[in-house]
Design an enzyme around this catalytic site. Structure first.
Site, PDB file in Angstrom:
ATOM      1  N   ASP A 133       0.749  -1.150   0.400  1.00 22.07           N
ATOM      2  CA  ASP A 133       0.169  -0.003  -0.347  1.00 22.07           C
ATOM      3  C   ASP A 133       1.017   1.317  -0.550  1.00 22.07           C
ATOM      4  OD1 ASP A 133      -2.730  -1.262   0.452  1.00 22.07           O
ATOM      5  OD2 ASP A 133      -2.065  -1.505   2.144  1.00 22.07           O
TER       6      ASP A 133
ATOM      7  N   HIS B  64      -4.224  -1.918  -6.122  1.00 21.53           N
ATOM      8  CA  HIS B  64      -4.172  -0.149  -6.590  1.00 21.53           C
ATOM      9  C   HIS B  64      -4.689   0.301  -6.812  1.00 21.53           C
ATOM     10  CE1 HIS B  64      -0.051  -1.401  -7.217  1.00 21.53           C
ATOM     11  NE2 HIS B  64      -0.249  -2.352  -8.809  1.00 21.53           N
TER      12      HIS B  64
ATOM     13  N   GLN C 216       2.061  -6.193  -3.162  1.00 25.94           N
ATOM     14  CA  GLN C 216       2.319  -6.108  -2.295  1.00 25.94           C
ATOM     15  C   GLN C 216       3.529  -5.697  -1.876  1.00 25.94           C
ATOM     16  OE1 GLN C 216       1.051  -9.552  -3.177  1.00 25.94           O
ATOM     17  NE2 GLN C 216      -1.219  -8.352  -3.094  1.00 25.94           N
TER      18      GLN C 216
HETATM   19  P1  IMP Z   1      -2.444 -12.943   1.707  1.00 30.74           P
HETATM   20  O1  IMP Z   1      -1.611 -12.056   0.633  1.00 30.74           O
HETATM   21  O2  IMP Z   1      -3.559 -13.229   1.419  1.00 30.74           O
HETATM   22  O3  IMP Z   1      -2.271 -13.875   2.199  1.00 30.74           O
HETATM   23  O4  IMP Z   1      -1.929 -11.922   2.888  1.00 30.74           O
HETATM   24  C1  IMP Z   1      -1.034 -12.355   3.403  1.00 30.74           C
HETATM   25  C2  IMP Z   1      -0.146 -11.235   4.530  1.00 30.74           C
HETATM   26  O5  IMP Z   1      -0.040  -9.844   2.900  1.00 30.74           O
HETATM   27  C3  IMP Z   1      -1.305 -10.498   4.831  1.00 30.74           C
HETATM   28  O6  IMP Z   1      -1.145  -9.843   6.385  1.00 30.74           O
HETATM   29  C4  IMP Z   1      -2.174  -9.139   4.020  1.00 30.74           C
HETATM   30  O7  IMP Z   1      -2.883  -8.391   5.075  1.00 30.74           O
HETATM   31  C5  IMP Z   1      -0.413  -8.695   3.565  1.00 30.74           C
HETATM   32  N1  IMP Z   1      -1.164  -8.636   2.005  1.00 30.74           N
HETATM   33  C6  IMP Z   1      -1.896  -9.000   1.386  1.00 30.74           C
HETATM   34  N2  IMP Z   1      -2.012  -7.903   0.108  1.00 30.74           N
HETATM   35  C7  IMP Z   1      -1.870  -7.157   0.506  1.00 30.74           C
HETATM   36  C8  IMP Z   1      -1.510  -5.613  -0.437  1.00 30.74           C
HETATM   37  O8  IMP Z   1      -2.139  -5.983  -1.470  1.00 30.74           O
HETATM   38  N3  IMP Z   1      -1.745  -4.389   0.344  1.00 30.74           N
HETATM   39  C9  IMP Z   1      -0.814  -4.934   2.285  1.00 30.74           C
HETATM   40  N4  IMP Z   1      -1.248  -5.787   2.320  1.00 30.74           N
HETATM   41  C10 IMP Z   1      -1.885  -6.323   1.522  1.00 30.74           C
END
Ligand code: IMP
Length: 431
Positions: free
Chosen positions: A13, A41, A217
């Protein structure tokens, strides 16, 4: 300018979407290499707001090719929600989007299985889909498109999911027959956009085209280099760009990192500079720090230089873009973490174990704020002196130049530092 990777250097983010949208103009192809619809995004173009989860934000530039690389996982339903939204806004998605035939397909069973994970994931099924990929059970776009074998292959995978779900006492809430029918229909809609994207990218590079690799991410969420196990399931740092597209490291010419002027995190996991009081709440309110995918409030804190030194190293960053500087406009003093300590010991490496990172004591230096509205500043030299000093301090602490700063969501709220590497990459202006 050559081929460039742009990625997040904190916990996501950081505002990469806006930067990619701006940079996209200078490239022929914009390729995503990891993740799925867990990313979000947000891009604001005048009064229009787009939230892109799977499709690279370069799609918003007419004529540019947007690639969903082999390292990504695709939920076809989420993909077509996004395609329909973009098509409705007049974007020629069919012409501009190319989907890797090697990307993995996400099924409802993956989503269901995420109920057993308690680390604050986005609950989209991303992790279980990557588990199937590593377990050599997964189905890829090419398998989805193979109408002779898809139904049988999906039934085998669904039986496996069913066994696991029952073992974890999770009731599967989807019908295999219905999912097969929906996925088969979406496969036909997807077919004209599917390609061997590694071939497409390598041929394009050979022909002199320039590619922008768009990370989702961020490095601290990278499966290997992040705060394991509180990470996502893919390679969100620079190396992932090569694995997730089939383009060799020697063909990449620059790596741009994006960091907020402060820092946020969604979900569980250690966060040394988290500000839990009123100041953190104010950052959240001013920065509108709520997840664009899940709407969850983001945890907020102060710029963490040791963390940036680490992600700067892992990615060998050429230059850094600092975003959301304007969110700090109200402060009379701004803490920046300069070192981690455990007791009397000064740490010079990032702890590998998340417990270790929870135990560090961040040491802060407080910098004077500028208490002036920066959102309307249109040249680097017109930034308040204290804001320039703040950016210089971050640069010295991290050891990577700050080549660009963003002070709002609009395209013109972005300043390139004169004489910086960022400018030398050919990015003198956004015009
Ligand atoms: P997952 O990607 O859904 O498996 O989540 C794993 C970790 O990554 C969690 O803490 C989510 O909040 C974080 N996460 C996944 N995608 C994003 C993103 O686009 N921005 C911020 N955090 C993310």
């Amino acid at each position: 300018m050559g081929n460039m990777i742009i990625l997040g250097t904190q916990w996501g983010d950081e505002g990469k979407g806006k930067l990619v949208d701006l940079l996209a103009d200078k490239f022929d192809i914009i390729a995503r290499f990891q993740g799925g619809h867990n990313a979000g995004h947000t891009i604001q173009i005048r009064d229009r707001k787009f939230v892109l989860k799977l499709i690279p934000s370069g799609i918003l530039r007419p004529g540019k090719i947007a690639v969903i690389g082999n390292g990504m996982v695709i939920d076809p339903i989420a993909l077509f929600e996004e395609i329909d939204q973009l098509t409705g806004a007049g974007i020629d998605v069919k012409r501009q989007l190319r989907i890797s035939n090697r990307a993995h397909i996400l099924f409802p069973g993956h989503r269901a299985m995420e109920a057993r994970l308690h680390i604050g994931t986005t609950k989209r099924g991303i992790g279980p889909c990557y588990e199937d990929k590593a377990g050599r059970r997964g189905l890829r776009v090419a398998d989805l498109l193979d109408s002779d074998t898809f139904t049988e292959n999906f039934e085998i995978l669904a039986r496996e999911h069913d066994t696991l779900l029952r073992a974890f006492c999770i009731q599967p809430e989807y019908s295999v027959a219905e999912t097969t029918a929906i996925y088969r229909e979406l496969a036909e809609r997807m077919r004209p956009m599917v390609a061997d994207t590694a071939l497409l990218l390598n041929r394009a590079i050979r022909d002199g085209k320039q590619v922008l690799f768009e990370g989702a991410q961020a490095t601290m969420l990278d499966l290997d280099h992040g705060t394991y196990p509180f990470v996502t399931s893919s390679s969100a740092s620079a190396g992932g760009a090569c694995v997730g597209t089939g383009v060799a490291p020697t063909l990449i010419h620059s790596i741009v990192g994006v960091a907020k002027a402060y820092i946020t995190r969604v979900g569980g996991g250690p966060f040394p500079t988290e500000s839990l009081g009123a100041e953190g709440d104010e950052l959240r309110r001013r920065g509108n720090e709520f997840g664009s995918v899940t709407g969850r409030p983001r945890r907020c804190g102060w710029f963490d230089a040791p963390l940036l030194r680490y992600t700067g190293m892992v990615n060998n960053l050429d230059t850094l873009v600092i975003t959301k500087l304007d969110i700090l406009d109200h402060l009379d003093r701004i803490p920046v973490c300069t070192t981690y300590r455990v007791g009397d010991e000064l740490l010079d490496a990032m702890p590998a174990i998340s417990n270790g990172l929870s135990r560090v004591e961040p040491a802060y230096e407080c910098l004077p704020g500028w208490q002036t509205d920066t959102s309307q500043v249109r040249s680097w030299d017109d930034l308040p002196a204290a804001a320039r000093s703040y950016l210089d301090f971050l640069e010295n602490q991290v050891g990577v130049e700050v080549g660009c700063v963003s002070m709002g969501p609009e395209r013109d709220q972005t300043l390139i530092r004169p004489g910086s590497k960022f400018e030398k990459l050919g990015l003198k202006s956004w015009a």
